[in-house]
Scaffold this active site. Structure first.
Site, short mmCIF file in Angstrom:
data_model
loop_
_atom_site.label_atom_id
_atom_site.label_comp_id
_atom_site.label_asym_id
_atom_site.label_seq_id
_atom_site.Cartn_x
_atom_site.Cartn_y
_atom_site.Cartn_z
N LYS A 1 49.27 31.82 39.18
CA LYS A 1 48.33 32.78 38.61
C LYS A 1 48.68 34.16 39.18
CE LYS A 1 43.30 33.53 38.16
NZ LYS A 1 41.96 33.01 38.54
N SER B 1 38.73 32.25 34.65
CA SER B 1 39.72 33.29 34.57
C SER B 1 41.17 32.79 34.64
CB SER B 1 39.50 34.30 35.70
OG SER B 1 39.71 33.69 36.96
N SER C 1 36.55 29.20 37.78
CA SER C 1 37.77 29.64 37.09
C SER C 1 38.97 28.71 37.12
CB SER C 1 38.21 31.00 37.63
OG SER C 1 37.47 32.00 37.00
N1 GLN Z 1 33.39 33.20 35.18
C1 GLN Z 1 32.99 33.60 36.50
C2 GLN Z 1 33.01 35.09 36.61
O1 GLN Z 1 33.22 35.71 35.63
C3 GLN Z 1 33.86 32.95 37.53
C4 GLN Z 1 35.17 33.60 37.67
C5 GLN Z 1 36.03 32.96 38.70
O2 GLN Z 1 35.80 31.82 39.12
N2 GLN Z 1 37.01 33.70 39.17
O3 GLN Z 1 32.81 35.66 37.63
#
Ligand code: GLN
Length: 491
Positions: A83, A158, A182
């Site tokens: 990532k 994400s 995410s």
């Molecule tokens: N969807 C969550 C957010 O927008 C979690 C994102 C993540 O785990 N990096 O913060």
């Protein structure tokens, strides 16, 4: 399993490791096969921000030479992607943001360093929501990633570039990070396996910070066995991360074969409420029946404060993000505006130009909840509720070994469907955020298809219970073949 006849890009990491050790093919061949897949399919998916083809082939050759010299390392020559939140020395590390569009990291994140040290070949860096803020990959500066099961839909976020790349068989595995879901949510939406370890299990050094008390590195793979293999290398104490925990790393792969007979699995009453899609609920219930058929006992448990986890997270995470992202000011780090009138103008325009809308929304919310007049009402209150949520889990784990339920309330949604409504977008993580607030490990495994779209089964355990999560997930995969399903266009 021997898969000598299968095309190389269809193999799991474990199968590639077996093939390499038998001499069925070389690391260069399997790396080449992945690079060809990326070249053929990534233009339509947008899963990669950077592909490091030359470096990958050189690393593959080095691995092949080591093997020829007698090195029998299990990970030697296995390809995977990272990532784009992990710093990679000499390679662009954008974090999905214009802010870091021209940032080339001067060092490797610990995760990257450990995997490379074990012989992993890096294929490139995957697309992601900007600074990991999002659940759909639509906040990326590099454009949305498309879900291989239906390219009109989101692959989750994400870590959506990682999940799409693994699901489409471009790569056998990829790293991800999970602050509120995410890793697990994109895994669920793409029919892949997502593992978020216990907070502190894997070093955060060199992983660009979003919300430091919640962020944790993990992996997206096609089988639980592959996740176990990678975790064994990534986990462990790192003196460069002050929250990394000094605890021995078990041999995760070795424990997978043990039976789950007698395993006590908790079903959370609140998980099967009105917010859960009926198709997903059905698939998860069938998965629970499979666990039961393998000897697990199912018991109902309560997480009474679960509905507070999303609001709590959206105070804590923005607060920490507003602090962490202050370093991107055009001076110390990040994009710098042209011809500033003065220092104030430089700060304002660099940040206005460098950050996208969702990141700005979080910084503003975070600054607000930390401000003198509102700190007690919001930030302090959120910390207290966070403790209540942790206590709920602790009490539940007095009665059960693991908790099982849905990973995500719905299958993959259409790109654009939720972008105008942040609150609906935030609710995607309703089942995953609790584990981050409490620092617990979580695993999502594919458990069905609803209208041709994957569904994930979510397992959460007490701190450092990765072994039982992985064992349970692996035993489930021995009984089912959901994890072997491949989207039609990517066979
Ligand atoms: N969807 C969550 C957010 O927008 C979690 C994102 C993540 O785990 N990096 O913060």
């Amino acid at each position: 399993m021997t898969d000598a006849g299968s095309p190389l890009h269809t193999l799991t990491l474990t199968q590639i490791a077996d093939g390499l050790s038998r001499g069925d093919f070389s690391s260069r061949e399997v790396t080449r096969a992945c690079l060809d897949r990326i070249a053929a399919h990534d233009p339509a998916l947008n899963a990669f921000i950077t592909v490091t083809a030359d470096e990958a082939l050189a690393a593959a050759d080095a691995a092949d030479a080591k093997r020829a010299g007698g090195d029998t390392g299990v990970m030697l020559g296995l390809p995977m992607a990272h990532k784009d939140i992990f710093c990679t020395r000499g390679v662009k590390t954008s974090c999905g943001s214009r802010m870091l569009d021209d940032f080339v990291a001067p060092y490797d994140a610990t995760v990257v360093e450990r995997l490379a040290g074990a012989g992993i070949v890096m294929l490139g860096k995957t697309n992601m929501d900007e600074f990991a803020m999002g659940s759909s990959n639509e906040s990326s500066f590099y454009g949305p990633v498309r879900n291989p099961w239906d390219r009109e839909r989101s692959p989750g976020g994400s870590s959506g570039g990682s999940s799409a790349a693994v699901a489409a068989r471009l790569v056998p595995a990829a790293t991800g990070t999970d602050t509120g879901g995410s890793i697990r949510q994109p895994a669920a939406l793409t029919g892949t396996v997502g593992l978020k370890p216990t907070y502190g299990r894997v070093s955060r050094y060199g992983m660009i910070a979003f919300a430091s008390s919640l962020d944790q590195a993990g992996v997206i793979t096609r089988s639980v066995a592959d996740a176990a293999l990678l975790l064994g290398v990534m986990a462990g104490f790192d003196e460069r991360d002050s929250t990394s925990i000094e605890q021995p790393v078990p041999d995760y792969a070795a424990g997978l074969g043990e039976s789950i007979d007698g395993l006590k699995v908790g079903i959370v009453r609140q998980h099967f409420d009105a917010g859960l899609d009926a198709g997903c609920a059905g698939a998860v219930r069938e998965a629970l029946a499979v666990l039961e058929s393998r000897g697990a006992t199912l018991t109902e448990v309560d997480l009474p404060n679960l509905d507070l986890s999303v609001p709590t997270y959206y105070v804590v995470a923005p607060a920490e993000c507003s602090s962490n992202l202050s370093r991107f000011d055009g001076v110390r780090f990040g994009h710098r505006a042209e011809d500033p009138a003065d220092l104030f103008d430089l700060y304002c325009r660099s940040r206005a130009e460098g950050f996208g809308a969702e990141v700005k929304r979080r910084i503003m919310t975070g600054t607000y909840v930390l401000s003198a007049g509102y700190y007690d009402a919001y930030y302090l209150k959120a910390q207290q509720v966070r403790q209540l949520i942790s206590d709920d889990f602790r009490q539940a784990f007095e009665h059960v070994d693991l908790i099982a339920g849905p990973t995500s309330p719905t299958p993959a949604f259409r790109l654009g469907d939720k972008t105008d409504d942040p609150v609906t977008m935030y609710l995607n993580d309703i089942y995953t955020i609790g584990a981050n607030l409490a620092g617990l490990p979580g695993l999502s495994v594919p458990c069905g298809l609803v209208d041709g779209l994957p569904v994930g089964l979510h397992l959460v355990g007490p701190h450092f219970a990765e072994q039982s999560l992985l064992r349970c997930g692996h035993q489930y995969q021995l009984e089912t073949d959901w994890h072997r399903r491949c989207p039609n266009d990517y066979r």
